[in-house]
Motif scaffolding. Structure first.
Motif, mmCIF file in Angstrom:
data_model
loop_
_atom_site.group_PDB
_atom_site.id
_atom_site.type_symbol
_atom_site.label_atom_id
_atom_site.label_comp_id
_atom_site.label_asym_id
_atom_site.label_seq_id
_atom_site.Cartn_x
_atom_site.Cartn_y
_atom_site.Cartn_z
ATOM 1 N N ARG A 238 44.217 35.838 42.914
ATOM 2 C CA ARG A 238 45.132 34.717 42.739
ATOM 3 C C ARG A 238 45.377 34.483 41.251
ATOM 4 O O ARG A 238 44.888 35.216 40.410
ATOM 5 C CB ARG A 238 44.548 33.470 43.409
ATOM 6 C CG ARG A 238 44.275 33.672 44.908
ATOM 7 C CD ARG A 238 43.535 32.488 45.495
ATOM 8 N NE ARG A 238 43.238 32.704 46.910
ATOM 9 C CZ ARG A 238 42.501 31.881 47.642
ATOM 10 N NH1 ARG A 238 41.979 30.788 47.095
ATOM 11 N NH2 ARG A 238 42.273 32.145 48.921
ATOM 12 N N LYS A 239 46.139 33.426 40.962
ATOM 13 C CA LYS A 239 46.462 33.130 39.565
ATOM 14 C C LYS A 239 45.204 32.876 38.748
ATOM 15 O O LYS A 239 45.098 33.307 37.599
ATOM 16 C CB LYS A 239 47.389 31.919 39.502
ATOM 17 C CG LYS A 239 48.792 32.172 40.048
ATOM 18 C CD LYS A 239 49.670 30.935 39.904
ATOM 19 C CE LYS A 239 51.070 31.191 40.432
ATOM 20 N NZ LYS A 239 51.947 29.994 40.296
ATOM 21 N N GLY A 240 44.261 32.146 39.332
ATOM 22 C CA GLY A 240 43.018 31.882 38.614
ATOM 23 C C GLY A 240 42.251 33.146 38.298
ATOM 24 O O GLY A 240 41.636 33.266 37.228
ATOM 25 N N ASP A 241 42.287 34.121 39.204
ATOM 26 C CA ASP A 241 41.604 35.398 38.972
ATOM 27 C C ASP A 241 42.250 36.165 37.821
ATOM 28 O O ASP A 241 41.548 36.679 36.937
ATOM 29 C CB ASP A 241 41.646 36.245 40.251
ATOM 30 C CG ASP A 241 40.857 35.621 41.380
ATOM 31 O OD1 ASP A 241 39.640 35.511 41.255
ATOM 32 O OD2 ASP A 241 41.480 35.237 42.384
ATOM 33 N N TRP A 242 43.580 36.226 37.829
ATOM 34 C CA TRP A 242 44.264 36.934 36.745
ATOM 35 C C TRP A 242 44.033 36.235 35.403
ATOM 36 O O TRP A 242 43.818 36.893 34.376
ATOM 37 C CB TRP A 242 45.757 37.024 37.040
ATOM 38 C CG TRP A 242 46.089 37.951 38.166
ATOM 39 C CD1 TRP A 242 46.543 37.619 39.408
ATOM 40 C CD2 TRP A 242 45.960 39.384 38.158
ATOM 41 N NE1 TRP A 242 46.712 38.740 40.182
ATOM 42 C CE2 TRP A 242 46.380 39.841 39.443
ATOM 43 C CE3 TRP A 242 45.557 40.322 37.218
ATOM 44 C CZ2 TRP A 242 46.382 41.192 39.787
ATOM 45 C CZ3 TRP A 242 45.568 41.666 37.560
ATOM 46 C CH2 TRP A 242 45.967 42.087 38.829
ATOM 47 N N GLY A 243 44.054 34.908 35.419
ATOM 48 C CA GLY A 243 43.799 34.174 34.180
ATOM 49 C C GLY A 243 42.397 34.409 33.657
ATOM 50 O O GLY A 243 42.195 34.570 32.446
ATOM 51 N N ALA A 244 41.413 34.434 34.567
ATOM 52 C CA ALA A 244 40.026 34.665 34.159
ATOM 53 C C ALA A 244 39.846 36.070 33.591
ATOM 54 O O ALA A 244 39.145 36.268 32.588
ATOM 55 C CB ALA A 244 39.085 34.444 35.345
ATOM 56 N N MET A 245 40.483 37.073 34.200
ATOM 57 C CA MET A 245 40.362 38.443 33.690
ATOM 58 C C MET A 245 41.035 38.598 32.334
ATOM 59 O O MET A 245 40.522 39.309 31.460
ATOM 60 C CB MET A 245 40.931 39.425 34.715
ATOM 61 C CG MET A 245 40.023 39.646 35.915
ATOM 62 S SD MET A 245 40.508 41.034 36.966
ATOM 63 C CE MET A 245 41.881 40.305 37.851
ATOM 64 N N VAL A 246 42.170 37.932 32.157
ATOM 65 C CA VAL A 246 42.824 37.959 30.839
ATOM 66 C C VAL A 246 41.937 37.297 29.799
ATOM 67 O O VAL A 246 41.800 37.783 28.669
ATOM 68 C CB VAL A 246 44.201 37.261 30.909
ATOM 69 C CG1 VAL A 246 44.773 37.046 29.505
ATOM 70 C CG2 VAL A 246 45.168 38.080 31.750
ATOM 71 N N PHE A 247 41.288 36.190 30.172
ATOM 72 C CA PHE A 247 40.382 35.502 29.253
ATOM 73 C C PHE A 247 39.207 36.411 28.875
ATOM 74 O O PHE A 247 38.829 36.490 27.700
ATOM 75 C CB PHE A 247 39.869 34.221 29.901
ATOM 76 C CG PHE A 247 38.918 33.444 29.046
ATOM 77 C CD1 PHE A 247 39.384 32.620 28.033
ATOM 78 C CD2 PHE A 247 37.549 33.543 29.248
ATOM 79 C CE1 PHE A 247 38.499 31.906 27.235
ATOM 80 C CE2 PHE A 247 36.661 32.838 28.461
ATOM 81 C CZ PHE A 247 37.135 32.012 27.449
ATOM 82 N N GLY A 248 38.628 37.097 29.860
ATOM 83 C CA GLY A 248 37.529 38.020 29.561
ATOM 84 C C GLY A 248 37.977 39.145 28.644
ATOM 85 O O GLY A 248 37.239 39.539 27.729
ATOM 86 N N ALA A 249 39.186 39.662 28.874
ATOM 87 C CA ALA A 249 39.711 40.723 28.010
ATOM 88 C C ALA A 249 39.942 40.219 26.592
ATOM 89 O O ALA A 249 39.695 40.944 25.608
ATOM 90 C CB ALA A 249 41.019 41.270 28.600
ATOM 91 N N LEU A 250 40.377 38.974 26.443
ATOM 92 C CA LEU A 250 40.573 38.392 25.110
ATOM 93 C C LEU A 250 39.245 38.225 24.379
ATOM 94 O O LEU A 250 39.171 38.426 23.160
ATOM 95 C CB LEU A 250 41.291 37.046 25.229
ATOM 96 C CG LEU A 250 42.770 37.094 25.639
ATOM 97 C CD1 LEU A 250 43.318 35.684 25.817
ATOM 98 C CD2 LEU A 250 43.592 37.847 24.599
ATOM 99 N N ILE A 251 38.200 37.846 25.119
ATOM 100 C CA ILE A 251 36.870 37.726 24.503
ATOM 101 C C ILE A 251 36.415 39.083 23.977
ATOM 102 O O ILE A 251 35.881 39.193 22.864
ATOM 103 C CB ILE A 251 35.860 37.172 25.520
ATOM 104 C CG1 ILE A 251 36.208 35.723 25.896
ATOM 105 C CG2 ILE A 251 34.442 37.235 24.959
ATOM 106 C CD1 ILE A 251 36.123 34.748 24.760
ATOM 107 N N LEU A 252 36.626 40.120 24.759
ATOM 108 C CA LEU A 252 36.264 41.475 24.320
ATOM 109 C C LEU A 252 37.101 41.895 23.124
ATOM 110 O O LEU A 252 36.580 42.458 22.150
ATOM 111 C CB LEU A 252 36.451 42.452 25.479
ATOM 112 C CG LEU A 252 36.213 43.932 25.168
ATOM 113 C CD1 LEU A 252 34.807 44.153 24.622
ATOM 114 C CD2 LEU A 252 36.443 44.786 26.409
#
Length: 277
Positions: A243-257
């Motif tokens: 869902r949208k929350g999942d995509w947002g969380a994965m983008v956030f994790g990628a930004l942290i990396l």
């Protein structure tokens, strides 16, 4: 209901509602960002985020109390042993020496060594809450579905799912056997000598091992009777759509990396943050 170590208890919050694949991706990204970098500023930032996420997950402290004790002991031992075996490694890394005091000719306490060791401990301390969140907020079956979704063979994913499911059962069996043995006069209190207590624990472990083997055989026979492993693929009943929350969380994790890589290569010029130059 008493919460146990590694026991999954379903709750309704943002962390729990994320799919297993999302939590796996975020866990990998944030863990790698911390393990790759030796910039204590960025590591403390990720640690703060992990503590915030842990608070958001609403995990009870009694679920992680024993794990927290083990982690604290490990971090203390790691800190001491690192200094005993490599007391000058910080000087080699940062290229300077700011001595605080001297114990012997080999063992001197420097700011460089303290920074290196504190950074190393902070790295571990940052990852532990992330691991706890991932383990305790992810349904084992959903976790297996997530692994299969990224290419892991479903047999291995299912085996890992069964392992995670079995930890709480094994702890419960150990407690049941211990209570049964104590009712028969087996003393495991601190009044007994250490050697006697170890012997009594072994008297509990033997029936626990046999009950474990019986359960493994029972599960294996049940899976064989149902034709598990016959086909190359399988469907997962508990797999969640993204869902949208999942995509947002994965983008956030990628930004942290990405932030960790940017700090290492663009800002610091290496994996190490050197405040001594």
């Amino acid at each position: 209901m008493k919460a146990k170590l590694f026991d999954y208890i379903d709750r309704d919050n943002f962390i729990y509602n994320l799919s297993g694949l999302t939590k796996l991706v975020c866990f990998i990204c944030m863990t790698f960002s911390v393990m790759f970098s030796y910039d204590i500023r960025y590591i403390l930032f990720v640690m703060l985020l992990s503590v915030i996420f842990f608070w958001m997950s609403e995990i009870k402290f009694k679920q992680i109390k024993l794990m927290t004790i083990y982690v604290a002991i490990f971090l203390l031992m790691n800190f001491v042993l690192t200094y005993l075996f490599s007391p000058q490694y910080g000087i080699e890394i940062y290229g300077t020496s700011h001595e605080l005091f001297r114990i012997t000719s080999r063992y001197t306490v420097t700011l460089e060594q303290l920074l290196y060791q504190v950074t190393k401990i902070t790295k571990y301390a940052s990852v532990v809450p992330l691991g706890m969140i991932f383990l305790l907020t992810t349904n084992p079956s959903e976790f297996a579905a997530s692994l299969n979704r990224i290419g892991v063979n479903y047999k291995g994913a299912y085996a890992l799912s069964l392992t995670l499911r079995y930890f709480p059962d094994m702890i419960r069996d150990y407690q049941d056997i211990a209570l049964a043995q104590q009712s028969r006069g087996l003393d495991m209190s601190k009044k007994e000598k250490l050697g006697t207590r170890v012997k009594n624990v072994m008297n509990i472990c033997v029936p626990l091992i046999f009950s474990t083997l019986d359960r493994i055989e029972l599960i294996s026979n049940a899976m064989d009777l149902r034709g598990f492993g016959k086909h190359k693929k399988r469907t997962w009943y508990v797999a969640k759509p993204l869902r949208k929350g999942d995509w947002g969380a994965m983008v956030f994790g990628a930004l942290i990396l990405a932030g960790s890589l940017f700090m290492s290569f663009a800002v610091n010029g290496s994996r190490f943050y050197n405040p001594f130059i």
